[in-house]
Design a protein around this motif. Structure first.
Motif, mmCIF file in Angstrom:
data_model
loop_
_atom_site.group_PDB
_atom_site.id
_atom_site.type_symbol
_atom_site.label_atom_id
_atom_site.label_comp_id
_atom_site.label_asym_id
_atom_site.label_seq_id
_atom_site.Cartn_x
_atom_site.Cartn_y
_atom_site.Cartn_z
ATOM 1 N N TYR A 108 51.159 43.169 34.731
ATOM 2 C CA TYR A 108 51.493 41.715 34.265
ATOM 3 C C TYR A 108 50.340 40.758 35.167
ATOM 4 O O TYR A 108 50.167 39.577 34.558
ATOM 5 C CB TYR A 108 52.849 41.348 34.794
ATOM 6 N N LEU A 109 49.859 41.115 36.184
ATOM 7 C CA LEU A 109 49.216 40.243 37.208
ATOM 8 C C LEU A 109 47.690 40.122 36.891
ATOM 9 O O LEU A 109 47.079 38.956 36.764
ATOM 10 C CB LEU A 109 49.436 40.248 38.553
ATOM 11 N N VAL A 110 47.035 41.472 37.015
ATOM 12 C CA VAL A 110 45.597 41.598 37.067
ATOM 13 C C VAL A 110 45.102 41.796 35.465
ATOM 14 O O VAL A 110 45.503 42.722 34.991
ATOM 15 C CB VAL A 110 45.265 42.603 37.942
ATOM 16 N N ASP A 111 44.305 41.198 35.115
ATOM 17 C CA ASP A 111 43.488 41.485 34.097
ATOM 18 C C ASP A 111 42.142 41.729 34.188
ATOM 19 O O ASP A 111 41.404 40.813 34.425
ATOM 20 C CB ASP A 111 43.940 40.469 32.923
ATOM 21 N N PRO A 112 41.227 42.952 34.081
ATOM 22 C CA PRO A 112 40.018 42.982 34.623
ATOM 23 C C PRO A 112 39.139 42.212 33.720
ATOM 24 O O PRO A 112 37.999 42.017 34.332
ATOM 25 C CB PRO A 112 39.916 44.541 34.492
ATOM 26 N N ALA A 115 39.174 38.719 35.653
ATOM 27 C CA ALA A 115 38.690 38.934 37.022
ATOM 28 C C ALA A 115 39.011 40.267 37.421
ATOM 29 O O ALA A 115 40.287 40.592 37.493
ATOM 30 C CB ALA A 115 39.376 37.652 37.842
ATOM 31 N N ASP A 116 38.105 41.107 37.922
ATOM 32 C CA ASP A 116 38.308 42.426 38.345
ATOM 33 C C ASP A 116 38.750 42.650 39.737
ATOM 34 O O ASP A 116 38.158 42.631 40.844
ATOM 35 C CB ASP A 116 36.921 43.169 38.225
ATOM 36 N N LEU A 117 40.205 42.135 39.958
ATOM 37 C CA LEU A 117 40.703 41.912 41.465
ATOM 38 C C LEU A 117 41.525 43.278 41.928
ATOM 39 O O LEU A 117 42.056 43.851 40.896
ATOM 40 C CB LEU A 117 41.588 40.902 41.389
ATOM 41 N N ALA A 118 41.572 43.573 42.996
ATOM 42 C CA ALA A 118 42.365 44.208 43.675
ATOM 43 C C ALA A 118 43.657 43.877 43.800
ATOM 44 O O ALA A 118 44.017 42.689 43.594
ATOM 45 C CB ALA A 118 41.855 45.025 44.975
ATOM 46 N N TYR A 167 44.317 29.239 37.264
ATOM 47 C CA TYR A 167 44.867 30.438 37.196
ATOM 48 C C TYR A 167 44.464 31.285 35.827
ATOM 49 O O TYR A 167 44.604 32.567 36.157
ATOM 50 C CB TYR A 167 46.421 30.137 37.123
ATOM 51 N N THR A 168 44.237 30.624 34.906
ATOM 52 C CA THR A 168 43.731 31.408 33.809
ATOM 53 C C THR A 168 42.281 31.860 34.014
ATOM 54 O O THR A 168 41.707 32.941 33.107
ATOM 55 C CB THR A 168 43.447 30.501 32.493
ATOM 56 N N SER A 169 41.716 31.841 35.141
ATOM 57 C CA SER A 169 40.321 32.324 35.312
ATOM 58 C C SER A 169 40.189 33.333 36.416
ATOM 59 O O SER A 169 39.599 34.170 36.472
ATOM 60 C CB SER A 169 39.441 31.319 36.049
ATOM 61 N N VAL A 170 41.591 33.551 36.724
ATOM 62 C CA VAL A 170 41.988 34.642 37.787
ATOM 63 C C VAL A 170 42.804 35.736 37.446
ATOM 64 O O VAL A 170 43.000 36.941 37.819
ATOM 65 C CB VAL A 170 42.247 34.231 39.335
ATOM 66 N N PHE A 171 43.661 35.298 36.764
ATOM 67 C CA PHE A 171 45.131 36.082 36.373
ATOM 68 C C PHE A 171 45.040 36.382 34.803
ATOM 69 O O PHE A 171 44.418 35.622 34.079
ATOM 70 C CB PHE A 171 46.342 35.521 36.675
ATOM 71 N N SER A 172 45.940 37.232 34.291
ATOM 72 C CA SER A 172 46.230 37.588 33.059
ATOM 73 C C SER A 172 46.941 36.225 32.409
ATOM 74 O O SER A 172 47.368 35.459 33.402
ATOM 75 C CB SER A 172 47.044 38.860 32.803
ATOM 76 N N GLY A 173 46.816 35.949 31.347
ATOM 77 C CA GLY A 173 47.340 34.807 30.669
ATOM 78 C C GLY A 173 48.942 34.562 30.960
ATOM 79 O O GLY A 173 49.244 33.540 31.108
ATOM 80 N N ARG A 174 49.504 35.947 30.910
ATOM 81 C CA ARG A 174 51.004 35.772 31.141
ATOM 82 C C ARG A 174 51.228 35.247 32.511
ATOM 83 O O ARG A 174 52.208 34.230 32.828
ATOM 84 C CB ARG A 174 51.416 37.285 30.720
ATOM 85 N N ALA A 175 50.432 36.013 33.488
ATOM 86 C CA ALA A 175 50.494 35.542 34.810
ATOM 87 C C ALA A 175 50.164 34.037 35.237
ATOM 88 O O ALA A 175 50.918 33.463 36.076
ATOM 89 C CB ALA A 175 50.000 36.691 35.643
#
Length: 407
Positions: A108-112, A115-118, A167-175
């Motif tokens: 739910y939080l990370v969408d590669p 943004a490819d975040l750990a 927020y839409t630049s770093v997380f999934s749309g839902r998050a």
């Protein structure tokens, strides 16, 4: 393994239930006191020395409510403080954020693709942004810039728009939309904890000591309470948005979120004016409707066509026989059915999400509209695109659905 997963699911349900209950209590008391304060009759000379009063009826009883501009001559011993509704709402909301978005960050939080975040990086950004929001907001309010309420509100709106884009630049749309709601709710609850309640305590202490309270404490608390009043409805929308992919999974999701804050202002202005007996501001409903229409259009603008697909009315056979179904069937089996199965193959899933099974041709045809909305028109599914559905596969889903509903 099963017991632990089932127990975790029930804990999440319980926390979500608690969050909804406390939010209802907080919002209800906030709306009531705003309406009460605006509706008080202040043109009456009251023997009690109060600055305003109102008679109300509810539940078969009559209530006579009075408001003192400073305080009564003698402070009562059983003074009721409205604070735990706010604190409990934020604490339960943060607990839910941890349970769903931090512990379930991969889903739910990370969408590669965004943004490819750990996971730890995403969680750090989440926590840091919530803290940043309150600090920046509070300092602006306390600065000379904050002395002009209109100017202050305009700047705060610009900040919210900027955070929506961030927020839409770093997380999934839902998050992203959920975090924008948490960002705003953190400011609201912090207003109660750090400003409104301490200022009220100072006033009460001064009165008990026989001192005349400084009027600035009431003025500051009133300003923060007004901000909370106008932010409440957008926060509710953002918290509900994770159930509606046309809101969070649209390419224009940050613009949609920005417009929601404007709707919050127009709706609350109507009710505030009505409670203050300033007449019905009907133009606010027109403005709200136009903004909402713009949101609906933005949610489908990237795939807009002159003739929008009509709601599927035929049987599942119609979708199964439509051009492109064989390709869509293979796409769904390869990208979706590992979760949407009677026995999901994805670790941690004990049952198919929302009970949707996509293992047979009939099941896929029956779920045509959901597949179209969730994986074709938007990118809500697969969550965080964990099964790597390609853009051309989404386009095939869209083409298949529209071919089936064209006539």
């Amino acid at each position: 393994m099963y017991d632990l997963a089932a127990f975790s699911a029930w804990i999440e349900f319980a926390v979500r239930w608690l969050h909804v209950i406390t939010a209802i209590a907080w919002i209800g008391s906030s709306f009531y006191f705003i309406a009460l304060d605006l509706g008080l009759h202040r043109d009456r000379n009251l023997a009690s020395g109060a600055g305003g009063e109102e008679w109300q009826v509810h539940g078969g009883g009559f209530y006579h409510v009075q408001k003192y501009l400073v305080a009564p001559a003698q402070m009562p011993d059983d003074l009721v403080w409205f604070k735990w509704e706010s604190y409990s709402t934020w604490l339960s909301g943060f607990a839910l954020l941890v349970l769903v978005y931090y512990l379930g960050a991969e889903f739910y939080l990370v969408d590669p693709a965004v943004a490819d975040l750990a996971v730890w990086q995403a969680v750090a950004i989440s926590l840091g942004s919530l803290g940043f929001g309150w600090i920046a907001y509070d300092r602006i309010c306390k600065s000379r810039f904050g002395n002009d309420s209109t100017r202050l509100m305009l700047l705060l709106y610009v900040i919210l728009v900027g955070m929506a884009y961030f927020y839409t630049s770093v997380f999934s749309g839902r998050a992203a939309l959920l975090h924008l709601g948490a960002f705003t709710a953190t400011i609201m609850s912090a207003n109660v904890f750090f400003i409104i309640m301490p200022n009220q305590r100072i006033v009460v202490a001064d009165l008990k000591a026989g001192r005349v309270p400084d009027a600035k404490y009431g003025r500051i608390a009133k300003q923060r309470s007004t901000h909370n009043n106008y932010l409440t409805l957008p926060v509710i929308f953002l918290m509900l948005s994770n159930h509606y992919p046309l809101a969070f999974a649209s390419e224009a999701n940050w613009i949609i979120a920005s417009l929601v804050f404007l709707m919050g202002v127009t709706i609350r202005h109507y009710f505030n004016a009505m409670h203050a007996r300033q007449g019905s501001k009907h133009w606010t409903w027109l403005a709200t409707t136009l903004i909402f229409i713009a949101i609906i259009w933005l949610s489908t603008a990237p795939m807009f066509r002159a003739a929008e697909p009509q709601e599927a009315q035929g049987a599942a056979l119609r979708f199964a026989q439509a051009e492109g179904f064989d390709q869509v069937h293979d796409i769904v089996l390869g990208r979706c059915s590992m979760c949407h199965a009677a026995e999901p193959a994805w670790d941690g899933l004990l049952w198919p999400p929302k009970g949707v099974r996509l293992e047979t041709e009939h099941q896929i045809a029956m779920a045509a509209r959901q597949i179209y909305l969730q994986a074709g028109l938007t990118h809500a599914m697969p969550p965080a695109n964990l099964s790597y559905m390609r853009a051309e596969e989404r386009a095939q889903i869209v083409a298949w659905y529209r071919a089936a509903t064209a006539n």
